[in-house]
Motif scaffolding. Structure first.
Motif, PDB file in Angstrom:
ATOM      1  N   VAL A 173      79.719 -41.090  13.976  1.00  0.00           N
ATOM      2  CA  VAL A 173      80.605 -39.981  14.355  1.00  0.00           C
ATOM      3  C   VAL A 173      80.181 -38.744  13.565  1.00  0.00           C
ATOM      4  CG1 VAL A 173      82.980 -39.178  14.579  1.00  0.00           C
ATOM      5  CG2 VAL A 173      82.477 -41.623  14.763  1.00  0.00           C
ATOM      6  N   PHE A 174      79.978 -37.644  14.277  1.00  0.00           N
ATOM      7  CA  PHE A 174      79.426 -36.412  13.711  1.00  0.00           C
ATOM      8  C   PHE A 174      80.269 -35.208  14.143  1.00  0.00           C
ATOM      9  CE2 PHE A 174      76.067 -39.399  14.520  1.00  0.00           C
ATOM     10  CZ  PHE A 174      75.047 -39.186  13.607  1.00  0.00           C
ATOM     11  N   ALA A 175      80.151 -34.134  13.376  1.00  0.00           N
ATOM     12  CA  ALA A 175      80.547 -32.809  13.845  1.00  0.00           C
ATOM     13  C   ALA A 175      79.255 -32.029  14.042  1.00  0.00           C
ATOM     14  CB  ALA A 175      81.458 -32.112  12.838  1.00  0.00           C
ATOM     15  N   ILE A 176      79.031 -31.547  15.258  1.00  0.00           N
ATOM     16  CA  ILE A 176      77.746 -30.921  15.585  1.00  0.00           C
ATOM     17  C   ILE A 176      77.955 -29.521  16.165  1.00  0.00           C
ATOM     18  CG2 ILE A 176      76.683 -33.157  16.013  1.00  0.00           C
ATOM     19  CD1 ILE A 176      76.861 -32.493  19.050  1.00  0.00           C
ATOM     20  N   GLY A 177      76.877 -28.742  16.107  1.00  0.00           N
ATOM     21  CA  GLY A 177      76.921 -27.391  16.651  1.00  0.00           C
ATOM     22  C   GLY A 177      75.535 -26.920  17.038  1.00  0.00           C
ATOM     23  N   PRO A 178      75.363 -25.629  17.247  1.00  0.00           N
ATOM     24  CA  PRO A 178      74.095 -25.086  17.756  1.00  0.00           C
ATOM     25  C   PRO A 178      72.873 -25.422  16.912  1.00  0.00           C
ATOM     26  CG  PRO A 178      75.832 -23.449  17.959  1.00  0.00           C
ATOM     27  CD  PRO A 178      76.412 -24.589  17.179  1.00  0.00           C
ATOM     28  N   ARG A 179      73.021 -25.536  15.595  1.00  0.00           N
ATOM     29  CA  ARG A 179      71.841 -25.804  14.769  1.00  0.00           C
ATOM     30  C   ARG A 179      71.274 -27.190  15.030  1.00  0.00           C
ATOM     31  NH1 ARG A 179      74.182 -22.134  10.755  1.00  0.00           N
ATOM     32  NH2 ARG A 179      72.653 -20.467  10.401  1.00  0.00           N
ATOM     33  N   LEU A 180      72.125 -28.170  15.305  1.00  0.00           N
ATOM     34  CA  LEU A 180      71.592 -29.497  15.636  1.00  0.00           C
ATOM     35  C   LEU A 180      70.886 -29.450  16.984  1.00  0.00           C
ATOM     36  CD1 LEU A 180      71.178 -32.498  15.074  1.00  0.00           C
ATOM     37  CD2 LEU A 180      73.357 -32.922  16.218  1.00  0.00           C
ATOM     38  N   PHE A 181      71.461 -28.752  17.944  1.00  0.00           N
ATOM     39  CA  PHE A 181      70.801 -28.646  19.249  1.00  0.00           C
ATOM     40  C   PHE A 181      69.451 -27.950  19.121  1.00  0.00           C
ATOM     41  CE2 PHE A 181      75.302 -28.943  20.802  1.00  0.00           C
ATOM     42  CZ  PHE A 181      75.144 -30.137  21.471  1.00  0.00           C
ATOM     43  N   ALA A 182      69.367 -26.935  18.279  1.00  0.00           N
ATOM     44  CA  ALA A 182      68.093 -26.246  18.068  1.00  0.00           C
ATOM     45  C   ALA A 182      67.074 -27.192  17.442  1.00  0.00           C
ATOM     46  CB  ALA A 182      68.297 -25.016  17.190  1.00  0.00           C
ATOM     47  N   ALA A 183      67.513 -27.987  16.474  1.00  0.00           N
ATOM     48  CA  ALA A 183      66.604 -28.934  15.828  1.00  0.00           C
ATOM     49  C   ALA A 183      66.100 -29.963  16.825  1.00  0.00           C
ATOM     50  CB  ALA A 183      67.308 -29.623  14.662  1.00  0.00           C
ATOM     51  N   LEU A 184      67.011 -30.522  17.620  1.00  0.00           N
ATOM     52  CA  LEU A 184      66.614 -31.511  18.621  1.00  0.00           C
ATOM     53  C   LEU A 184      65.694 -30.892  19.669  1.00  0.00           C
ATOM     54  CD1 LEU A 184      70.056 -33.292  19.156  1.00  0.00           C
ATOM     55  CD2 LEU A 184      68.057 -34.262  18.009  1.00  0.00           C
ATOM     56  N   GLY A 185      66.006 -29.665  20.074  1.00  0.00           N
ATOM     57  CA  GLY A 185      65.213 -28.997  21.098  1.00  0.00           C
ATOM     58  C   GLY A 185      63.814 -28.656  20.651  1.00  0.00           C
ATOM     59  N   SER A 186      63.572 -28.648  19.349  1.00  0.00           N
ATOM     60  CA  SER A 186      62.241 -28.344  18.836  1.00  0.00           C
ATOM     61  C   SER A 186      61.314 -29.554  18.875  1.00  0.00           C
ATOM     62  CB  SER A 186      62.342 -27.831  17.395  1.00  0.00           C
ATOM     63  OG  SER A 186      62.691 -28.885  16.501  1.00  0.00           O
ATOM     64  N   LEU A 187      61.876 -30.710  19.244  1.00  0.00           N
ATOM     65  CA  LEU A 187      61.111 -31.955  19.284  1.00  0.00           C
ATOM     66  C   LEU A 187      60.945 -32.420  20.726  1.00  0.00           C
ATOM     67  CD1 LEU A 187      63.018 -33.684  16.351  1.00  0.00           C
ATOM     68  CD2 LEU A 187      60.781 -32.574  16.221  1.00  0.00           C
ATOM     69  N   GLY A 188      59.957 -33.240  20.996  1.00  0.00           N
ATOM     70  CA  GLY A 188      59.674 -33.645  22.372  1.00  0.00           C
ATOM     71  C   GLY A 188      60.690 -34.601  22.964  1.00  0.00           C
ATOM     72  N   ALA A 189      60.886 -35.733  22.324  1.00  0.00           N
ATOM     73  CA  ALA A 189      61.846 -36.742  22.791  1.00  0.00           C
ATOM     74  C   ALA A 189      62.531 -37.303  21.547  1.00  0.00           C
ATOM     75  CB  ALA A 189      61.148 -37.841  23.576  1.00  0.00           C
ATOM     76  N   PRO A 190      63.458 -36.547  20.994  1.00  0.00           N
ATOM     77  CA  PRO A 190      63.984 -36.873  19.673  1.00  0.00           C
ATOM     78  C   PRO A 190      65.121 -37.894  19.694  1.00  0.00           C
ATOM     79  CG  PRO A 190      65.006 -34.879  20.458  1.00  0.00           C
ATOM     80  CD  PRO A 190      64.005 -35.281  21.510  1.00  0.00           C
ATOM     81  N   SER A 191      65.242 -38.610  18.595  1.00  0.00           N
ATOM     82  CA  SER A 191      66.458 -39.354  18.331  1.00  0.00           C
ATOM     83  C   SER A 191      67.412 -38.428  17.587  1.00  0.00           C
ATOM     84  CB  SER A 191      66.166 -40.586  17.472  1.00  0.00           C
ATOM     85  OG  SER A 191      65.772 -40.203  16.170  1.00  0.00           O
ATOM     86  N   LEU A 192      68.679 -38.802  17.565  1.00  0.00           N
ATOM     87  CA  LEU A 192      69.655 -38.045  16.798  1.00  0.00           C
ATOM     88  C   LEU A 192      69.269 -38.036  15.318  1.00  0.00           C
ATOM     89  CD1 LEU A 192      72.336 -36.560  16.540  1.00  0.00           C
ATOM     90  CD2 LEU A 192      73.512 -38.776  16.686  1.00  0.00           C
TER      91      LEU A 192
END
Length: 236
Positions: A173-192
């Motif tokens: 269980v996490f609290a997430i926001g734009p910075r996590l989405f940016a981090a994930l989006g910088s990778l090809g097929a990322p895991s959380l």
């Protein structure tokens, strides 16, 4: 102000529970599907909206969602490929969140609603916050399957499976926001976990202690039996 939106990942195969249900989110625990426990728990925690990310078995799960009257607004999005790591499923929720923070949870993690509420109240901390459990050796946790976390105070130092000298468990269980989405989006097929590692490297991944709150990853028949016993005991 507490976060009011939840994101629920319900896109995976769930092969180890195939004997109990064709699709893991619909696997019953104490007479109710896992997805029902998650959504009603989010509502009990004060969330007013849930975005459910679907993939494998999407048609059946969406049909189930459509037959219920939920205590919060429920909408669905599709992951681009349910065979890819779970970070891809997280990214599927980004467009509908439109920059707002969310409480992220796994559909197969049965949790006390107060755990969702704690993450909603704690917030993202400018990056992402993970609910952790410091009860190492808890009988409900599979040490070979759980994601381990090493911390320095409230900061994540390292995160991953089989992590050496870890000091707590990832509750899912996490609290997430734009910075996590940016981090994930910088990778090809990322895991959380990949995304959290990137944030940790920038000092933007923090934890909140949830060791006083119960949770279990219902990932196989043994965990399902423990979850059944827990829920039936609560109902007694």
């Amino acid at each position: 102000m507490p976060i009011c939106t939840g994101v629920l990942l319900a896109a995976g195969h769930g092969t180890r529970l195939r004997g109990s249900a064709p699709y893991k989110p619909l696997c019953p625990v104490a007479g109710r599907p896992l997805i029902d426990h998650a959504l009603t728990g989010m509502a009990e925690a004060g969330l007013t909206r849930a975005v459910v990310v679907l993939g494998y078995g999407a048609e059946a799960i969406a049909a189930h969602l459509a037959t219920r009257h939920w205590p919060l607004t429920v909408e669905t999005v599709m992951t681009r490929d349910h065979r890819e790591p779970n970070g891809v499923s997280v990214l599927a929720a980004a467009p509908v969140l439109a920059g707002e923070p969310a409480v992220l949870a796994m559909c197969d993690h049965l949790v006390t609603p107060a755990l969702y509420a704690r993450l909603a109240t704690t917030g993202t901390g400018g990056g992402a916050t993970l609910g952790i459990d410091r009860r190492i050796g808890h009988p409900w946790v599979d040490p070979d399957d759980v994601t381990w976390v090493k911390t320095d105070g409230d900061a994540i130092v390292a995160i991953g499976k089989g992590l050496a000298d870890a000091d707590c468990y990832d509750t899912g269980v996490f609290a997430i926001g734009p910075r996590l989405f940016a981090a994930l989006g910088s990778l090809g097929a990322p895991s959380l976990t990949d995304g959290m590692r990137l944030l940790a490297g920038d000092g933007r991944a923090q934890v909140v202690d949830c060791s006083d709150l119960d949770w279990i990853d219902v990932d196989d028949p043994a965990a399902l039996a423990k979850a059944e016993a827990w829920r039936l005991a609560l109902a007694a």
